[in-house]
Design a protein around this motif. Structure first.
Motif, PDB file in Angstrom:
ATOM      1  N   ALA A  85       0.833  -1.209   0.000  1.00 61.57           N
ATOM      2  CA  ALA A  85       0.000   0.000   0.000  1.00 61.57           C
ATOM      3  C   ALA A  85       0.868   1.260   0.000  1.00 61.57           C
ATOM      4  O   ALA A  85       0.601   2.208  -0.749  1.00 61.57           O
ATOM      5  N   THR A  86       1.906   1.256   0.816  1.00 57.77           N
ATOM      6  CA  THR A  86       2.808   2.407   0.872  1.00 57.77           C
ATOM      7  C   THR A  86       3.464   2.652  -0.478  1.00 57.77           C
ATOM      8  O   THR A  86       3.469   3.788  -0.985  1.00 57.77           O
ATOM      9  N   ALA A  88       2.522   1.628  -3.473  1.00 62.79           N
ATOM     10  CA  ALA A  88       1.542   1.992  -4.505  1.00 62.79           C
ATOM     11  C   ALA A  88       1.147   3.470  -4.402  1.00 62.79           C
ATOM     12  O   ALA A  88       1.087   4.171  -5.418  1.00 62.79           O
ATOM     13  N   VAL A  89       0.887   3.935  -3.196  1.00 62.51           N
ATOM     14  CA  VAL A  89       0.491   5.337  -3.012  1.00 62.51           C
ATOM     15  C   VAL A  89       1.633   6.265  -3.415  1.00 62.51           C
ATOM     16  O   VAL A  89       1.420   7.253  -4.134  1.00 62.51           O
ATOM     17  N   ILE A  90       2.850   5.955  -2.981  1.00 66.76           N
ATOM     18  CA  ILE A  90       4.007   6.783  -3.340  1.00 66.76           C
ATOM     19  C   ILE A  90       4.185   6.813  -4.852  1.00 66.76           C
ATOM     20  O   ILE A  90       4.423   7.871  -5.454  1.00 66.76           O
ATOM     21  N   ASP A  91       4.066   5.636  -5.493  1.00 61.94           N
ATOM     22  CA  ASP A  91       4.196   5.564  -6.952  1.00 61.94           C
ATOM     23  C   ASP A  91       3.204   6.485  -7.645  1.00 61.94           C
ATOM     24  O   ASP A  91       3.576   7.287  -8.509  1.00 61.94           O
ATOM     25  N   VAL A  92       1.944   6.386  -7.273  1.00 59.16           N
ATOM     26  CA  VAL A  92       0.897   7.163  -7.945  1.00 59.16           C
ATOM     27  C   VAL A  92       1.061   8.659  -7.681  1.00 59.16           C
ATOM     28  O   VAL A  92       1.008   9.475  -8.609  1.00 59.16           O
ATOM     29  N   VAL A  93       1.293   9.015  -6.429  1.00 59.45           N
ATOM     30  CA  VAL A  93       1.409  10.433  -6.078  1.00 59.45           C
ATOM     31  C   VAL A  93       2.599  11.080  -6.791  1.00 59.45           C
ATOM     32  O   VAL A  93       2.475  12.161  -7.374  1.00 59.45           O
ATOM     33  N   TYR A  94       3.743  10.409  -6.780  1.00 62.83           N
ATOM     34  CA  TYR A  94       4.930  11.051  -7.343  1.00 62.83           C
ATOM     35  C   TYR A  94       5.019  10.947  -8.859  1.00 62.83           C
ATOM     36  O   TYR A  94       5.684  11.778  -9.477  1.00 62.83           O
ATOM     37  N   ALA A 108       2.995   0.305  -9.219  1.00 68.71           N
ATOM     38  CA  ALA A 108       1.767   0.543  -8.454  1.00 68.71           C
ATOM     39  C   ALA A 108       0.730  -0.537  -8.752  1.00 68.71           C
ATOM     40  O   ALA A 108       0.051  -1.026  -7.839  1.00 68.71           O
ATOM     41  N   GLU A 111       1.832  -3.711  -6.994  1.00 67.89           N
ATOM     42  CA  GLU A 111       1.586  -3.591  -5.554  1.00 67.89           C
ATOM     43  C   GLU A 111       0.090  -3.753  -5.249  1.00 67.89           C
ATOM     44  O   GLU A 111      -0.287  -4.414  -4.273  1.00 67.89           O
ATOM     45  N   ALA A 112      -0.759  -3.177  -6.080  1.00 70.91           N
ATOM     46  CA  ALA A 112      -2.205  -3.350  -5.902  1.00 70.91           C
ATOM     47  C   ALA A 112      -2.596  -4.821  -6.052  1.00 70.91           C
ATOM     48  O   ALA A 112      -3.446  -5.327  -5.315  1.00 70.91           O
TER      49      ALA A 112
END
Length: 145
Positions: A85-86, A88-94, A108, A111-112
């Motif tokens: 989860a960490t 995936a979120v970092i991948d999408v945000v950045y 991402a 990871e999902a």
């Protein structure tokens, strides 16, 4: 299937596969940073890339070790879902902020997929491990390390 039945549960296999994935993902930049950067893009702080790589390798090793027991699989699941989860979120945000390459969206998605796999393993009754006993109201459960 019992612990000694010779066949691994779905959660045990998942802990092994996810653990191996995390070890390999973490070791890659430690062993050959130039090829890692060729795919993921140049990095300003090699020490940070190596730190994250070492942490991923350690997480993966813990998942591999946890596959052998029901309690270990609970740990492998928790750390696996939190890590996935960490990342995936970092991948999408950045990627959205254009700080990292769009190739990270592939990570991402992977990871999902790990999160979904753990959810499915738990939904089928073989990934959640032993359930904690119910604690009557008014009683406190001690926490041991």
């Amino acid at each position: 299937m019992g612990e000694g039945s010779g066949k691994r549960s779905g959660a045990a296999r998942l802990a092994l596969w996810h653990g191996a994935f995390n070890v390999l993902s973490g070791v890659w930049p430690l062993v050959h940073l130039p090829s890692f950067e060729k795919v993921s893009g140049p990095k300003e702080d090699d020490w940070l890339v190596r730190t994250v790589g070492g942490l991923l390798a350690g997480i993966g090793w813990s998942q591999l070790r946890g596959a052998a027991t029901a309690e270990g699989r609970v740990h492998a699941r928790r750390v696996g879902v939190a890590t996935a989860a960490t990342l995936a979120v970092i991948d999408v945000v950045y990627v959205a902020r254009r700080r990292i390459r769009p190739v990270y969206l592939l990570d991402a998605a992977v990871e999902a997929a790990w999160i979904v796999a753990w959810w499915r393993a738990g939904a089928h009754g073989n990934g959640g491990g032993p359930q904690a006993p119910a604690v009557p109201s008014g009683e406190r459960r001690s926490v041991s390390a």
